[in-house]
Design an enzyme around this catalytic site. Sequence first.
Site, PDB file in Angstrom:
ATOM      1  N   LYS A   1       0.846  -1.197   0.000  1.00 54.49           N
ATOM      2  CA  LYS A   1       0.000   0.000   0.000  1.00 54.49           C
ATOM      3  C   LYS A   1       0.889   1.258   0.000  1.00 54.49           C
ATOM      4  O   LYS A   1       0.684   2.173  -0.794  1.00 54.49           O
ATOM      5  CB  LYS A   1      -0.914   0.022   1.233  1.00 54.49           C
TER       6      LYS A   1
ATOM      7  N   ASP B   1     -10.976   3.249   5.014  1.00 52.55           N
ATOM      8  CA  ASP B   1     -11.322   1.831   4.851  1.00 52.55           C
ATOM      9  C   ASP B   1     -12.841   1.634   4.876  1.00 52.55           C
ATOM     10  O   ASP B   1     -13.340   0.567   4.525  1.00 52.55           O
ATOM     11  CB  ASP B   1     -10.705   1.013   5.995  1.00 52.55           C
TER      12      ASP B   1
ATOM     13  N   GLN C   1      -4.135  -1.520  10.189  1.00 54.61           N
ATOM     14  CA  GLN C   1      -4.007  -2.825   9.533  1.00 54.61           C
ATOM     15  C   GLN C   1      -4.538  -3.926  10.454  1.00 54.61           C
ATOM     16  O   GLN C   1      -4.095  -4.061  11.587  1.00 54.61           O
ATOM     17  CB  GLN C   1      -2.531  -3.080   9.159  1.00 54.61           C
TER      18      GLN C   1
END
Length: 293
Positions: A54, A121, A98
Amino acid sequence: MSQPLILSGKEVARTVYQDLQPRIARLKAKGVTPGLAVILVGDDPASRVYVRSKSRRFENLDLISETFTYPADISQAQLLDQIGHLNHDPRFHGILVQMPLPSSLDEAAVIEAISPEKDVDGFHPYNVGRLTSGQPTFIPCTPKGILRILSHYHLRLDGKHVVVVGRSNIVGRPLSILASLKNPSGNATTTLCHSRTRDIFAHTSQADVVVAALGQAEFIRGEHVRDGVILIDVGINRLADSSEKGYHLTGDVHFPSAAEKAAAITPVPGGVGPMTIAMLVENTVEAAEKLTA
Ligand code: NDP
């Protein structure tokens, strides 16, 4: 069946990055560089790989990405405190934690600590609620990427029967909701299967579209789907082999047998994976636009 259409997420992601260029340029002209803060807790090797890929993408596009790494024994209070700082740090328009987190931490509380305006997200209950009620703000990256692949190839869900296998909060459940919304990218009839579903293949064999998001290598095979199906393979599984690396990646679909029946199919790798990252970049650009409007 003739050769299926290969739905190349890699290719679609390229068009996403191209389309983002003028938006990024407009922000930079105002002195704003879209920035993502990534929180990584512990030393899970797969999480490190995901975070690195990412970050690399953000760097390639000349965007800001900073990873904040903490030991697995960080306390809940310390982690929430860090998120609180990032919520107020103007360098970052997006914050990503994460997952999975070590079991000592409360994932739901951590997600709720992120400002919904920086929740790129799309996991915060506020954003989940908006999505569920048909007014999405930040759509979770993997389901958003799947819908983008379908629209890129002019494959409409309208009126189709979509069977999603896997009900996680990050992939299966939001996708099943998005597909059923009353709007042009939805309008599907959806069935959501999981580990307690009786006779999953009775469902998949009736579907116009099957989304495999369960994390079981090559679970869905040609005999489990009907001719002309559209197959979206979300799974990323490592299968041991005798290669130098010692493994290869495979999806939740058995590609060779399924491709014989499918009208269209995503490959692994090169299908849904690249789109997840592209949608993370897109959501971060969108967050930067909104926060600096
Ligand atoms: P989770 O482990 O969170 O969820 C898996 C889901 O599949 C659960 O709902 C589970 O049911 C269901 N399931 C598991 N085994 C079976 C089975 N044998 N039969 C029916 N249902 C089953 O996984 P994620 O959603 O996070 O990820 C799914 C896969 O997608 C993984 O391979 C992951 O690596 C990959 N992934 C890929 C991404 C990409 O960008 N390509 C992004 C995110 C994930 P239950 O709820 O009952 O336990």
